[in-house]
Write an enzyme that holds these catalytic residues in place. Structure first.
Site, PDB file in Angstrom:
ATOM      1  N   SER A  52       9.182  -6.107   0.117  1.00  0.00           N
ATOM      2  CA  SER A  52       8.218  -6.263  -0.970  1.00  0.00           C
ATOM      3  C   SER A  52       8.863  -6.334  -2.361  1.00  0.00           C
ATOM      4  O   SER A  52       8.176  -6.554  -3.345  1.00  0.00           O
ATOM      5  CB  SER A  52       7.181  -5.143  -0.921  1.00  0.00           C
ATOM      6  OG  SER A  52       7.770  -3.941  -1.339  1.00  0.00           O
ATOM      7  N   LYS A  77       0.938   1.806  -4.737  1.00  0.00           N
ATOM      8  CA  LYS A  77       1.758   1.126  -5.745  1.00  0.00           C
ATOM      9  C   LYS A  77       1.031   1.053  -7.080  1.00  0.00           C
ATOM     10  O   LYS A  77       1.617   1.280  -8.138  1.00  0.00           O
ATOM     11  CB  LYS A  77       2.121  -0.275  -5.254  1.00  0.00           C
ATOM     12  CG  LYS A  77       3.157  -0.238  -4.121  1.00  0.00           C
ATOM     13  CD  LYS A  77       3.416  -1.620  -3.574  1.00  0.00           C
ATOM     14  CE  LYS A  77       4.524  -1.556  -2.513  1.00  0.00           C
ATOM     15  NZ  LYS A  77       4.699  -2.851  -1.842  1.00  0.00           N
TER      16      LYS A  77
END
Ligand code: ADP
Length: 787
Positions: free
Chosen positions: A694, A737
């Protein structure tokens, strides 16, 4: 028939002057016996002819010839049916019996040979020739033979031969070999044929030799008989023996003063075993162990171990269970009462309970709650147990790598114990608790076996009805228990195990959510636990926010709860010390309770920089931000990666570089830069391993920024996987996140287009002051990020 020996004084010796043996005598045929000289024997006489013969001799000299029949069955024996050698005997006494028979007592006098028989109508009369006993010289051999016969007879008596003590006494004093032989033969219970053989041997030495042979055979028969006897006796004795020994043991123990206690203890165990509700097999095994204890000295270490075992066995809830409350509305209510938010998770739990209600215990999913620490996984389990009315036990699996932890150690090991599962059941006290297997992702396997496979057995409804713990040594039925699991990450869970469970994800909480949870649950709980009421303490929202921002940095609530507990304790102390003033805690005075803030707000970059991009990462304990640095050095186009990156992350960096090279012109990069420079990518906090795809677009951004010498916006963070063609793919852990970005005061977040739905599901207050840019391609990222 017992043979009596004529007393020596009474003996009418054949050589005696007073008795003259005539040449003819009436005959008494004997069916089944041979009478030897000097023996006194009672005889029963039934046959007409015999009775007449006796009556006849009683009127004369009382002498009669006793001869054995060759065939005892013959009713009317003729001359040829009789043996040729018989015994002349005197009738000593006669008695008529009521049934017509007569009983006579006869004494043998001398051997006689039959020379002819005359059959009269009344009885048989024989011509006879007396066979006088020849004199023998005493030789050594004869002496030895005599002694042999005597000892053999004694031995026979010791082996159980029935010879009267009188006979034995006479035997001992006899020194006439012929009479010794006759005495021996008549007491051996010989068959007629054999006895007749002895009778016919006139020579005393030969006769004695033969009797010695017969005695030897008798002895061996007696020996075998004895052996058989003792074997048979052994069989009977075994059970009796144990009984006797036990009695003796009891007597000894009583004598030592320890019997009663032991007996009492054993009896108590026996009662408890009967009450424990074990299955037949289990009970059998337990009683077997109890028997062992009975035989042991009560003070030995072994006895202590055995007692331990028995205590555990009798206290296990073999048949004790709680009644389930499967009211689904009630369940939902309890879950709502205990937990704020978590709607989806609660819904799924209630669904699982519904299936259980309809299909019974073996159905219903194995739920695994996955999420960072402190988000309420364990406490949800506790709530489910409360809703169902079941006991709750938690087994922490973190760091377990020995199968024996699950299954227990065999009792042969010193200090062995049952495994965690049985311990949990023990702790619950019912056989149907809700067992929470905590941190199932932290189970590892090594040479001591694989705990996961033991867990698989525990969780498998096909097998867990007979779960075998090594310590117990008997199966325990786990099928009534309900299992739930928790984990921080899914990846490290053994695949077979992961396959069986249904995953419910819990993510971290936002500041607002945390505040709400503190207000609704944690504060009241902590105040209660520390014994203070609202009268003494008010906690302002600003204080809670301050704790969340400045004293903790976590996705969950553990640290937050601890800090609040700490505040409550301090207030409790004041109250206890007599200061009853109400305390109000707010952001202004929180440091008086908790000291200076422990966490400085996560800082984003001070200024926009070339080659430094802000990424968003997901970790098992929540989200985090990370800075990715790219630096050009003189070189030949090599890529250098540092910061403890995993393979996937390295490949992701390669892909990003390849993309940049292929699109240099479009991106405004001088192509020569690639061949004249090395590029170094570093991600700080090097000790922490980092992996996953990611960070792809973040690394690409940092590289392109470095090559094109354009700075990156500092209030912007990004996450997304990159392909070689620059496409951006979806990533996971969005909420964590975004939470991390928010903590770091990031204004703008770049996310893959596919992850838009994740953001749309987030609480409004979380995303209120943030903006999101959704991208499909790196081009869009570059456009937004680079200045
Ligand atoms: P985990 O097992 O996920 O590590 P815990 O269950 O130990 O977390 O939760 C830590 C604390 O936070 C507990 O006191 C729990 O009651 C509380 N808590 C967590 N989530 C919630 C929630 N949604 N509502 C109420 N309290 C919560």
């Amino acid at each position: 028939m017992s043979t009596i020996l004529a007393d020596q004084d009474m003996t009418m010796d054949a050589g005696d002057e007073t008795i003259k043996i005539p040449s003819a005598l009436p005959v008494l045929p004997l069916r089944d016996i041979v009478i030897f000289p000097f023996m006194i024997v009672p005889l029963f006489v039934q046959r007409e002819k015999s009775i007449r013969a006796i009556e006849q001799v009683l009127t004369e000299n009382r002498l009669i010839l006793l001869v054995a029949q060759r065939d005892g069955e013959k009713e009317e024996p003729l001359a040829e049916d009789l043996y040729e050698v018989g015994t002349v005997a005197a009738i000593m006494r006669m008695m008529k019996l009521p049934d017509g028979r007569i009983r006579v007592l006869v004494q043998g006098l001398s051997r006689a040979k039959v020379t002819g028989i005359e059959t009269t109508s009344n009885f048989l009369r024989a011509q006879i020739e007396q066979l006088a006993e020849p004199k023998v010289e005493s030789t050594l051999e004869l002496e030895a033979l005599q002694r042999n016969v005597k000892t053999a007879m004694e031995k026979a008596v010791t082996l159980g031969k029935n010879i009267s003590p009188e006979v034995m006494a006479i035997t001992a004093s006899l020194d006439d070999p012929g009479r010794l032989a006759d005495l021996g033969a008549s007491n051996l219970e010989l068959r007629v044929q054999e006895a007749q053989g002895v009778l016919e041997l006139v020579d005393p030495q030969q006769r004695l030799f033969r009797v010695n042979e017969l005695l030897a055979r008798e002895l061996s028969v007696l020996n075998v008989q004895q052996e058989i006897n003792s074997q048979a006796k052994g069989e009977i004795d075994r059970s009796q023996r144990e009984f006797y020994l036990r009695q003796q043991l009891k007597a000894i123990q009583q004598e030592l003063g320890e019997g009663n206690e032991l007996l009492e203890e054993i009896n108590t165990y026996r009662e408890k075993i009967a009450e424990a509700g074990m299955t037949e097999k289990v009970e059998e095994e337990t009683l077997r162990q109890l028997k062992k204890l009975e035989r042991m000295h009560p003070d030995t270490a072994e006895a202590a171990t055995l007692r331990n075992y028995l205590d555990i066995m009798v206290n296990l809830p073999w048949a004790k269970s709680s009644t389930d409350n499967l009211d689904l509305f009630q369940a939902q209510k309890v879950l709502d009462e205990d937990h704020y938010g978590l709607e989806k998770v609660k819904e799924r739990i209630v669904e699982a309970l519904a299936v259980r209600k309809l299909k019974g215990k073996t159905k219903g999913a194995l739920l695994c709650l996955v999420g960072p620490p402190g988000v309420g996984k364990t406490s949800l389990g506790r709530s489910v147990a409360r809703a169902l009315g079941r006991k709750f036990v938690r087994i922490s699996l973190g760091g377990i790598h020995d199968e024996a932890e699950i299954r227990g150690h065999r009792r042969t090991y010193v200090g062995s114990m049952p495994g965690r599962i049985v311990q949990a059941i023990q702790q619950a006290g019912t056989n149907n608790p809700l067992i929470m297997l905590d941190e199932i992702d932290k189970v590892s396997s090594d040479f001591r076996g694989d705990p996961s496979s033991a867990l698989l057995e525990v969780l498998d409804p096909e097998q867990n009805h007979a779960f075998r713990d090594n310590y117990l040594g008997v199966p325990f039925d786990l099928s009534n228990s309900m299992f739930m699991m928790t984990a921080n990450v899914l990846e490290t869970i053994q695949p077979a195990l992961r396959d069986r469970m249904e995953v419910l994800r819990l993510s971290g909480y936002t500041e607002e959510e945390k505040l709400a949870i503190v207000r609704k649950h944690i504060l009241t709980k902590q105040m209660e636990e520390n014994g203070i009421t609202g009268k003494y303490l008010t906690v302002a929202d600003s204080a809670v926010r301050s704790i969340i921002m400045q004293y903790t940095r976590e996705s969950g609530l553990r640290q937050l709860e601890r800090e609040i507990a700490s505040v409550c304790r301090k207030v409790a102390r004041r109250v206890a010390e007599g200061d009853l003033k109400r305390v109000t805690v707010s952001a202004k005075n929180i440091h008086e309770f908790l000291g200076t803030p422990k966490i400085l707000p996560e800082e984003n970059l001070k200024k926009d920089q070339v080659g430094v991009a802000t990424g968003l990462a997901w970790t098992p304990v929540g989200g985090d931000i990370l800075f990715i640095e790219a630096l050009l050095t003189k070189g030949k186009g090599h890529l250098m990666l540092t910061g403890k990156l995993g393979d996937v992350m390295k490949e992701s960096a390669q892909a990003a570089l390849s993309y940049a090279k292929s699109r240099a012109k479009e991106l405004g990069i001088d192509e020569a830069a690639f061949s004249s420079n090395d590029i170094h990518i570093h991600i700080p906090e090097g000790a922490i391993p980092k992996d996953g795809p990611s960070a792809g677009i973040t690394m690409a951004t940092a590289m392109i920024s470095a090559f094109s010498n354009r700075p990156i916006h500092r209030t912007l963070a990004m996450t997304g996987e990159i392909t070689l063609r620059g496409n951006v793919l979806a990533i996971g852990g969005v909420k964590e996140k975004v939470l991390a970005a928010r903590r770091a005061k990031i204004k703008t977040v770049i996310l893959p287009h596919y992850n838009r739905k994740d953001v749309e599901e987030m609480p409004q207050d979380l995303i209120e002051h943030m903006s999101f840019i959704y991208v499909d391609h790196v081009k869009q990222v570059i456009k937004a990020a680079l200045i």
